[in-house]
Write an enzyme that holds these catalytic residues in place. Structure first.
Site, PDB file in Angstrom:
ATOM      1  N   CYS A 256       3.181   2.210  14.300  1.00  0.00           N
ATOM      2  CA  CYS A 256       4.244   2.867  13.542  1.00  0.00           C
ATOM      3  C   CYS A 256       5.501   2.041  13.590  1.00  0.00           C
ATOM      4  O   CYS A 256       5.699   1.229  14.474  1.00  0.00           O
ATOM      5  CB  CYS A 256       4.449   4.295  14.010  1.00  0.00           C
ATOM      6  SG  CYS A 256       4.732   4.404  15.756  1.00  0.00           S
TER       7      CYS A 256
ATOM      8  N   GLY B 143       0.814  -1.208   0.000  1.00  0.00           N
ATOM      9  CA  GLY B 143       0.000   0.000   0.000  1.00  0.00           C
ATOM     10  C   GLY B 143       0.850   1.261   0.000  1.00  0.00           C
ATOM     11  O   GLY B 143       0.515   2.261  -0.644  1.00  0.00           O
ATOM     12  N   THR B 144       1.948   1.217   0.721  1.00  0.00           N
ATOM     13  CA  THR B 144       2.833   2.380   0.802  1.00  0.00           C
ATOM     14  C   THR B 144       3.347   2.758  -0.583  1.00  0.00           C
ATOM     15  O   THR B 144       3.284   3.928  -0.990  1.00  0.00           O
ATOM     16  CB  THR B 144       4.017   2.078   1.750  1.00  0.00           C
ATOM     17  OG1 THR B 144       3.488   1.872   3.066  1.00  0.00           O
ATOM     18  CG2 THR B 144       5.020   3.214   1.775  1.00  0.00           C
TER      19      THR B 144
ATOM     20  N   GLN C  64      -7.637   0.009   3.726  1.00  0.00           N
ATOM     21  CA  GLN C  64      -8.392  -0.535   4.866  1.00  0.00           C
ATOM     22  C   GLN C  64      -9.833  -0.871   4.501  1.00  0.00           C
ATOM     23  O   GLN C  64     -10.499  -1.599   5.237  1.00  0.00           O
ATOM     24  CB  GLN C  64      -8.376   0.454   6.036  1.00  0.00           C
ATOM     25  CG  GLN C  64      -7.029   0.613   6.707  1.00  0.00           C
ATOM     26  CD  GLN C  64      -6.586  -0.621   7.487  1.00  0.00           C
ATOM     27  OE1 GLN C  64      -7.358  -1.524   7.781  1.00  0.00           O
ATOM     28  NE2 GLN C  64      -5.305  -0.666   7.819  1.00  0.00           N
TER      29      GLN C  64
ATOM     30  N   ASN D 111      -7.533   3.832   8.953  1.00  0.00           N
ATOM     31  CA  ASN D 111      -6.931   2.700   9.643  1.00  0.00           C
ATOM     32  C   ASN D 111      -7.044   2.785  11.158  1.00  0.00           C
ATOM     33  O   ASN D 111      -7.133   1.779  11.840  1.00  0.00           O
ATOM     34  CB  ASN D 111      -5.470   2.554   9.229  1.00  0.00           C
ATOM     35  CG  ASN D 111      -4.717   3.862   9.207  1.00  0.00           C
ATOM     36  OD1 ASN D 111      -5.125   4.820   8.545  1.00  0.00           O
ATOM     37  ND2 ASN D 111      -3.622   3.938   9.939  1.00  0.00           N
TER      38      ASN D 111
ATOM     39  N   SER E 269      -3.694  -3.155  -0.440  1.00  0.00           N
ATOM     40  CA  SER E 269      -2.585  -3.861   0.193  1.00  0.00           C
ATOM     41  C   SER E 269      -3.036  -5.255   0.597  1.00  0.00           C
ATOM     42  O   SER E 269      -4.081  -5.417   1.229  1.00  0.00           O
ATOM     43  CB  SER E 269      -2.112  -3.088   1.426  1.00  0.00           C
ATOM     44  OG  SER E 269      -1.156  -3.848   2.129  1.00  0.00           O
ATOM     45  N   ALA E 270      -2.246  -6.272   0.233  1.00  0.00           N
ATOM     46  CA  ALA E 270      -2.667  -7.663   0.472  1.00  0.00           C
ATOM     47  C   ALA E 270      -2.723  -8.042   1.945  1.00  0.00           C
ATOM     48  O   ALA E 270      -3.603  -8.792   2.363  1.00  0.00           O
ATOM     49  CB  ALA E 270      -1.733  -8.614  -0.276  1.00  0.00           C
ATOM     50  N   HIS E 271      -1.788  -7.521   2.759  1.00  0.00           N
ATOM     51  CA  HIS E 271      -1.727  -8.041   4.133  1.00  0.00           C
ATOM     52  C   HIS E 271      -2.840  -7.525   5.031  1.00  0.00           C
ATOM     53  O   HIS E 271      -2.949  -7.927   6.189  1.00  0.00           O
ATOM     54  CB  HIS E 271      -0.345  -7.838   4.759  1.00  0.00           C
ATOM     55  CG  HIS E 271      -0.007  -6.447   5.180  1.00  0.00           C
ATOM     56  ND1 HIS E 271       0.201  -6.104   6.506  1.00  0.00           N
ATOM     57  CD2 HIS E 271       0.187  -5.317   4.469  1.00  0.00           C
ATOM     58  CE1 HIS E 271       0.516  -4.818   6.568  1.00  0.00           C
ATOM     59  NE2 HIS E 271       0.511  -4.317   5.353  1.00  0.00           N
TER      60      HIS E 271
HETATM   61  N1  PLP Z   1      -2.829   3.004   3.801  1.00  0.00           N
HETATM   62  C1  PLP Z   1      -3.507   2.657   4.897  1.00  0.00           C
HETATM   63  C2  PLP Z   1      -4.821   3.300   5.191  1.00  0.00           C
HETATM   64  C3  PLP Z   1      -2.974   1.700   5.767  1.00  0.00           C
HETATM   65  O1  PLP Z   1      -3.636   1.368   6.864  1.00  0.00           O
HETATM   66  C4  PLP Z   1      -1.728   1.111   5.457  1.00  0.00           C
HETATM   67  C5  PLP Z   1      -1.128   0.099   6.346  1.00  0.00           C
HETATM   68  O2  PLP Z   1      -0.653   0.372   7.405  1.00  0.00           O
HETATM   69  C6  PLP Z   1      -1.059   1.512   4.291  1.00  0.00           C
HETATM   70  C7  PLP Z   1      -1.659   2.461   3.492  1.00  0.00           C
HETATM   71  C8  PLP Z   1       0.278   0.953   3.908  1.00  0.00           C
HETATM   72  O3  PLP Z   1       0.177  -0.344   3.379  1.00  0.00           O
HETATM   73  P1  PLP Z   1       1.435  -1.313   3.402  1.00  0.00           P
HETATM   74  O4  PLP Z   1       1.598  -1.780   4.809  1.00  0.00           O
HETATM   75  O5  PLP Z   1       1.054  -2.438   2.458  1.00  0.00           O
HETATM   76  O6  PLP Z   1       2.608  -0.563   2.904  1.00  0.00           O
END
Ligand code: PLP
Length: 389
Positions: free
Chosen positions: A327, A73-74, A179, A151, A199-201
């Site tokens: 974090c 997701g990042t 989310q 989140n 994001s898969a996880h």
């Molecule tokens: N965006 C949101 C709203 C999230 O909750 C998260 C995860 O913490 C992310 C993005 C980032 O995803 P990833 O952990 O796959 O980098």
């Protein structure tokens, strides 16, 4: 306290990998080919990737060709913002104040859109900011980035209204649906956004794989450039040999998440039980309780008890949960989400996030409620006895 059955209530941080995902990942690890190779082994790997792409697309009702696999997701959020900003002539990005840090820190030039006390984006402020952005003095293309679900609080944003306002001004829209996907129905077309992060996880897949999904022809207006540059993988939008096991796992997780959507919404019953029982027990505050939220998420205060103390006490009782966002430093830091909602630091410091998942049981809820009361009572007694709490 004796031996306790471990209770995991931090599913928004990362949820348990589904058994079917584990199998798909293991199968993919046994494959040899590079999906870019033309030989049989390469073609077999390509097939696994394209099957997964179909499944991820189906989760958000997108076209398969518009799914760009990323490292999570990042990276999807960074690609959305930096890939847009890097266009010749520059661009302006507006993002809500409650976005994930992977949006807020993706560029130093982001302007933040305020939210109200319930954590919902202020649509009038957005309208005014867009009017200003498109006034004679500013001629850059504008991207608005608003998440579908938060989140930390589970609060759901009126993304299709955001998109309608943006469209009136000629701005484009990115939505972080990391989310929301797998928790509520997500349809990229009816949301009216140009791109969407996954994001898969967060949905039962492995960590380290995600996607930026584009909205078909609508996305052409983005002129998105690749951020990770190199080979022509992912139609030139994201270079690098594909993460085959991750992608295979993501595909299965997406398929399962879509199938299990109705069941997921039932978690609201367990979540509401927490809020009702603790609400009767103490003057706890639940953030965003008056607005629509994800069924599994609850961000609530324990009056007078610092979140850090709570987290440690819960951990000793075998219960895993977070204070706001998990974090990377592992430290409990003040939540920018609660601050943006106008929550005083003193109160925000006592807030924890409970996030339930597909494997959460009634016994888990009972264990959490018992531990919460015990931690609260202990702190109360300490305060009343004049012991430093
Ligand atoms: N965006 C949101 C709203 C999230 O909750 C998260 C995860 O913490 C992310 C993005 C980032 O995803 P990833 O952990 O796959 O980098």
């Amino acid at each position: 306290m004796g031996m306790k059955h471990p209770v995991y209530m931090d599913h928004n941080a990362s949820t348990a990998v589904l058994p079917a995902v584990r199998k798909a990942v293991a199968r993919a690890l046994e494959m040899t080919g590079n999906a870019s190779s033309v030989h049989g082994a390469g073609r077999a790997a390509r097939k696994v990737i394209e099957d997964a792409r179909d499944r991820v697309a189906a989760l958000v009702r997108a076209r398969s060709a518009d799914v760009v696999f990323t490292s999570g997701g990042t990276e999807a959020n960074n690609l959305a913002i930096q890939g847009f900003e890097q266009r010749p002539g520059g661009a302006l990005v507006l993002a809500s104040a409650v976005e994930h840090t992977s949006v807020l820190k993706a560029s130093p030039n982001i302007e933040t859109i305020p939210v109200d006390r319930e954590g919902v984006i202020n649509l009038e402020a957005l309208d005014m900011m867009l009017a200003d952005a498109f006034s004679a003095s500013r001629t850059h293309p504008v991207l608005v980035s608003v998440m579908l679900a938060n989140n930390e609080t589970g609060i759901i944003q009126p993304v299709s209204e955001v998109a309608a306002i943006a469209e009136r001004h000629g701005a484009l829209v990115h939505c972080d649906a990391v989310q929301a996907a797998g928790k509520i129905p997500v349809d990229i077309t009816s949301l009216g956004v140009h791109m969407l992060s996954l994001s898969a996880h967060k949905i039962g897949g492995p960590a380290g794989i995600g996607s930026l999904v584009l909205a078909g022809d609508l996305a052409n207006a983005l002129n998105l450039s690749a951020v990770i540059k190199g080979g022509g993988q992912e139609r030139g939008r994201r270079a690098g040999s594909e993460n085959l096991p991750g992608i295979a796992g993501f595909g299965v997780a997406a398929e399962e998440a879509l199938k299990n959507l109705p069941e997921f919404s039932n978690l609201a019953v367990r979540r509401d039980r927490i809020e009702e029982e603790l609400g009767r027990y103490a003057t706890t505050h639940v953030f965003g309780a008056g607005t629509s939220r994800l069924a599994n998420t609850c961000c609530l205060t324990m009056p007078g008890v610092a979140a850090e103390r709570q987290i440690i006490a819960f951990d000793l009782a075998g219960i895993s949960l977070s204070a706001g966002a998990a974090c990377s430093s592992g430290k409990v830091e003040p939540s920018h989400v609660l601050a943006a909602m106008g929550v005083a630091v003193d109160e925000a410091d006592t807030a924890i996030r409970v996030s339930l998942g597909w494997n959460t049981t009634d016994q888990d809820i009972n264990a959490f409620l018992a531990a919460w009361r015990e931690i609260y009572d202990r702190a109360e007694t300490a305060t009343n006895d004049g012991v430093a709490a």
